[in-house]
Motif scaffolding. Structure first.
Motif, mmCIF file in Angstrom:
data_model
loop_
_atom_site.group_PDB
_atom_site.id
_atom_site.type_symbol
_atom_site.label_atom_id
_atom_site.label_comp_id
_atom_site.label_asym_id
_atom_site.label_seq_id
_atom_site.Cartn_x
_atom_site.Cartn_y
_atom_site.Cartn_z
ATOM 1 N N GLU A 33 1.274 -0.893 -0.396
ATOM 2 C CA GLU A 33 0.166 0.037 0.082
ATOM 3 C C GLU A 33 1.284 1.284 0.489
ATOM 4 O O GLU A 33 1.787 1.351 1.139
ATOM 5 N N GLY A 34 0.467 2.066 -1.487
ATOM 6 C CA GLY A 34 1.151 3.832 -1.101
ATOM 7 C C GLY A 34 2.601 3.151 -1.637
ATOM 8 O O GLY A 34 2.167 4.242 -2.424
ATOM 9 N N ASN A 35 3.083 2.329 -2.526
ATOM 10 C CA ASN A 35 4.022 2.037 -3.167
ATOM 11 C C ASN A 35 3.022 1.324 -4.299
ATOM 12 O O ASN A 35 3.810 1.107 -5.778
ATOM 13 N N GLU A 36 2.212 1.928 -5.235
ATOM 14 C CA GLU A 36 1.160 0.782 -6.225
ATOM 15 C C GLU A 36 1.920 1.717 -7.388
ATOM 16 O O GLU A 36 1.989 0.824 -8.329
ATOM 17 N N ALA A 37 2.296 3.227 -6.896
ATOM 18 C CA ALA A 37 2.686 3.026 -8.596
ATOM 19 C C ALA A 37 4.059 2.994 -8.800
ATOM 20 O O ALA A 37 4.694 3.602 -10.011
ATOM 21 N N LEU A 38 4.927 2.088 -8.300
ATOM 22 C CA LEU A 38 5.843 2.092 -8.717
ATOM 23 C C LEU A 38 6.353 0.379 -9.617
ATOM 24 O O LEU A 38 6.786 0.363 -10.341
ATOM 25 N N SER A 39 4.583 0.147 -9.546
ATOM 26 C CA SER A 39 4.721 -1.111 -10.655
ATOM 27 C C SER A 39 5.671 -0.924 -11.821
ATOM 28 O O SER A 39 6.676 -1.871 -12.092
ATOM 29 N N GLU A 40 4.990 0.283 -12.446
ATOM 30 C CA GLU A 40 5.886 0.487 -14.152
ATOM 31 C C GLU A 40 7.077 -0.222 -13.878
ATOM 32 O O GLU A 40 7.961 -0.561 -14.947
ATOM 33 N N ASP A 41 7.890 0.779 -12.845
ATOM 34 C CA ASP A 41 8.948 0.697 -12.423
ATOM 35 C C ASP A 41 9.935 -0.891 -12.478
ATOM 36 O O ASP A 41 10.714 -0.242 -12.805
ATOM 37 N N PHE A 42 9.261 -1.045 -11.578
ATOM 38 C CA PHE A 42 10.176 -2.302 -11.163
ATOM 39 C C PHE A 42 10.076 -3.652 -12.382
ATOM 40 O O PHE A 42 10.406 -4.082 -12.915
ATOM 41 N N LEU A 43 8.396 -3.486 -13.302
ATOM 42 C CA LEU A 43 8.780 -4.401 -14.792
ATOM 43 C C LEU A 43 9.638 -4.111 -15.523
ATOM 44 O O LEU A 43 10.286 -4.078 -16.040
ATOM 45 N N ALA A 44 10.162 -2.563 -15.273
ATOM 46 C CA ALA A 44 10.737 -1.756 -16.664
ATOM 47 C C ALA A 44 12.357 -2.454 -15.982
ATOM 48 O O ALA A 44 13.201 -2.807 -16.320
ATOM 49 N N PHE A 45 12.464 -2.128 -14.115
ATOM 50 C CA PHE A 45 13.603 -2.635 -13.837
ATOM 51 C C PHE A 45 14.433 -3.744 -13.898
ATOM 52 O O PHE A 45 14.989 -4.528 -14.493
ATOM 53 N N SER A 46 13.131 -4.427 -13.682
ATOM 54 C CA SER A 46 13.621 -6.803 -13.875
ATOM 55 C C SER A 46 13.348 -6.631 -15.555
ATOM 56 O O SER A 46 14.711 -7.337 -15.421
ATOM 57 N N LYS A 47 13.139 -5.670 -16.398
ATOM 58 C CA LYS A 47 13.113 -6.101 -17.923
ATOM 59 C C LYS A 47 14.839 -5.708 -18.015
ATOM 60 O O LYS A 47 15.652 -6.409 -19.235
ATOM 61 N N GLU A 48 14.856 -4.905 -17.613
ATOM 62 C CA GLU A 48 16.779 -4.598 -17.906
ATOM 63 C C GLU A 48 17.199 -5.741 -17.322
ATOM 64 O O GLU A 48 19.102 -6.288 -17.889
ATOM 65 N N ARG A 49 17.022 -6.696 -16.590
ATOM 66 C CA ARG A 49 17.590 -8.416 -16.401
ATOM 67 C C ARG A 49 17.715 -9.321 -16.856
ATOM 68 O O ARG A 49 17.751 -10.438 -16.089
ATOM 69 N N GLY A 50 16.389 -8.834 -17.692
ATOM 70 C CA GLY A 50 16.790 -10.243 -18.979
ATOM 71 C C GLY A 50 15.368 -10.827 -17.827
ATOM 72 O O GLY A 50 14.627 -12.110 -18.714
ATOM 73 N N ILE A 51 15.016 -10.539 -17.060
ATOM 74 C CA ILE A 51 13.174 -10.827 -16.399
ATOM 75 C C ILE A 51 11.789 -10.644 -17.450
ATOM 76 O O ILE A 51 11.422 -9.554 -17.939
ATOM 77 N N VAL A 52 11.370 -11.531 -17.553
ATOM 78 C CA VAL A 52 10.335 -12.086 -18.974
ATOM 79 C C VAL A 52 8.989 -12.458 -17.852
ATOM 80 O O VAL A 52 9.449 -13.460 -17.704
ATOM 81 N N GLY A 53 8.085 -11.135 -18.189
ATOM 82 C CA GLY A 53 7.173 -12.737 -18.329
ATOM 83 C C GLY A 53 6.024 -12.270 -16.843
ATOM 84 O O GLY A 53 5.621 -12.948 -16.304
ATOM 85 N N ILE A 54 6.487 -10.940 -16.130
ATOM 86 C CA ILE A 54 6.343 -11.255 -14.819
ATOM 87 C C ILE A 54 4.970 -10.227 -14.504
ATOM 88 O O ILE A 54 4.021 -10.301 -13.291
ATOM 89 N N LYS A 55 4.458 -9.872 -15.549
ATOM 90 C CA LYS A 55 3.233 -8.502 -15.395
ATOM 91 C C LYS A 55 2.010 -9.517 -15.241
ATOM 92 O O LYS A 55 1.802 -10.737 -15.628
ATOM 93 N N GLY A 56 0.941 -9.176 -13.718
ATOM 94 C CA GLY A 56 0.501 -10.371 -13.180
ATOM 95 C C GLY A 56 -0.803 -10.230 -14.456
ATOM 96 O O GLY A 56 -1.075 -9.582 -15.334
ATOM 97 N N HIS A 57 -2.158 -11.318 -14.380
ATOM 98 C CA HIS A 57 -2.983 -11.242 -15.075
ATOM 99 C C HIS A 57 -3.398 -10.173 -14.928
ATOM 100 O O HIS A 57 -3.668 -9.189 -13.725
ATOM 101 N N ARG A 58 -4.415 -9.158 -15.765
ATOM 102 C CA ARG A 58 -5.277 -8.340 -15.760
ATOM 103 C C ARG A 58 -5.946 -8.363 -14.151
ATOM 104 O O ARG A 58 -6.068 -7.328 -13.617
ATOM 105 N N SER A 59 -6.555 -8.676 -13.992
ATOM 106 C CA SER A 59 -7.945 -9.246 -12.723
ATOM 107 C C SER A 59 -7.198 -9.750 -11.648
ATOM 108 O O SER A 59 -7.637 -9.061 -10.749
ATOM 109 N N VAL A 60 -6.101 -9.252 -11.985
ATOM 110 C CA VAL A 60 -5.323 -9.114 -10.152
ATOM 111 C C VAL A 60 -4.479 -8.093 -9.968
ATOM 112 O O VAL A 60 -4.870 -7.593 -9.200
#
Ligand code: PLP
Length: 357
Positions: free
Chosen positions: A299-326
């Motif tokens: 809670e309070g950190n929700e806005a960091l989601s996109e940030d973390f996706l980009a951060f992990s993508k740089e490290r070659g991490i693929v496919g961790i975006k949650g399903h749209r319903s969650v």
């Protein structure tokens, strides 16, 4: 291309050796000079693959006498209809643990009397309902052992007073299963057992043929059992890849070894989710899946989601975006995902936390 770490929910990552063998077979299937994509399914070389694939399933899951394994097109979604067609006569109950369970129920309800015996929809399927009464007059109870989208799992073989039917699409081959407790088990191969394009069904033979409705030929399990899954042209390529995947599981020591590795991977990731101030798990702890790990920003950190996706993508991490319903993130830790892949993800979570301090 730098090394990537694939956490896709499905189609899943498969072992490298499976990809390598597929390439060889596409060029030349078993020294026949013909590509796997063009061989006749009526050759003895192909028959041998079908036999071996059935045998591998029987060995790996210790399937008792009286059960048969069939391979069918149409995915797990088509099995929703097969199940209702072949088993629903008077009344069936479905445990509603997510979207897949609901879709399975829909097909049965379209054909006859089928209802949700319990549901966790009230909390967006973050838990497995417990303590419901199972009426003795059901044709069957249908469960979804692993809820791919929400990361919950029924991790034991339940004692059920009526025939039990299970969609095990996304946790098959991740643990030992007491097949004798089930009337039938099915799933799409693409979550842990192979590529898209084929579904497996493990069927107790003596309870088929009890329904009074007309069964279209292609929807009658007895036809596929009688014809060894070759009533019509089988999905040759998908079955071949499934065969290779099963051989890999066997070579590593079978489902008990898979289970150990899968539990270790899941424990590693859940421990980090629970420790890290930026992340929290969405499923209740006791029902956490060892295959699909769902988590969101605290809670309070929700806005960091996109940030973390980009951060992990740089490290070659693929496919961790949650399903749209969650929302948030989902890391699928199927058998071919390695401990190293998980360690890379955990390190990214740690470094991300540090970078925000
Ligand atoms: C993916 C999935 C399905 C649907 O599988 P298809 O082969 O795409 O039809 C059904 N049930 C569960 C549990 C799944 O994870």
């Amino acid at each position: 291309m730098d090394k990537v770490h694939v956490f896709n929910a499905g189609p899943c990552l498969l072992p490298q050796v499976v990809y390598d063998h597929a390439i060889e077979a596409i060029k030349d299937f078993k020294g026949t000079g013909v590509s796997l994509l063009s061989i006749s399914h009526r050759t003895k070389e192909w028959e041998a693959i079908m036999d071996e694939t059935r045998t591998l399933w029987k060995e790996l899951l210790d399937i008792p006498e009286g059960y048969e394994v069939v391979f069918l097109g149409g995915g797990a979604s088509m099995q929703f209809l097969y199940v209702a067609m072949n088993y629903l006569e008077r009344k069936a109950a479905y445990l509603e643990t997510g979207v897949w369970a609901r879709k399975a129920l829909k097909e049965a309800a379209g054909l006859g009397n089928a209802y949700a015996i319990a549901s966790s929809a009230d909390k967006n399927y973050t838990y497995i309902p417990k303590g419901y009464e199972i009426p003795k007059d059901l044709d069957y109870l249908h469960i979804t052992t692993n809820n791919t989208i929400y990361g919950t799992e029924i991790k034991h073989d339940m004692d059920c007073p009526v025939p039990l039917i299970a969609d095990m699409s996304s946790d098959i081959l991740s643990r030992r299963v007491d097949v004798s407790k089930y009337e039938m088990i099915y799933g799409g191969a693409q979550k842990n057992a192979g590529p898209a394009g084929v579904a497996f069904a493990i069927i107790r033979k003596d309870t088929l043929g009890k329904v009074s409705r007309y069964l279209p030929t292609m929807l009658d399990y007895r036809v596929h059992i009688d014809k060894g899954s070759m009533f019509n042209t089988p999905p040759v390529f998908s079955i071949y890849i499934m065969n290779e995947t099963l051989k890999w599981v066997k070579a590593l020591g079978g489902v008990d070894v898979m289970h150990k590795m899968d539990v270790r991977k899941a424990d590693t990731l859940y421990a980090e989710i629970d420790r890290n101030s930026l992340f929290r798990g969405t499923a209740v702890k006791e029902d956490r899946s060892i295959m699909n790990v769902c988590f969101v920003m605290t809670e309070g950190n929700e806005a960091l989601s996109e940030d973390f996706l980009a951060f992990s993508k740089e490290r070659g991490i693929v496919g961790i975006k949650g399903h749209r319903s969650v929302g948030g993130f989902r890391a699928s830790l199927y058998n071919a995902c390695s401990q190293e892949d998980v360690d890379v993800l955990v390190k990214a979570m740690q470094d991300f936390e540090s970078s925000k301090k």
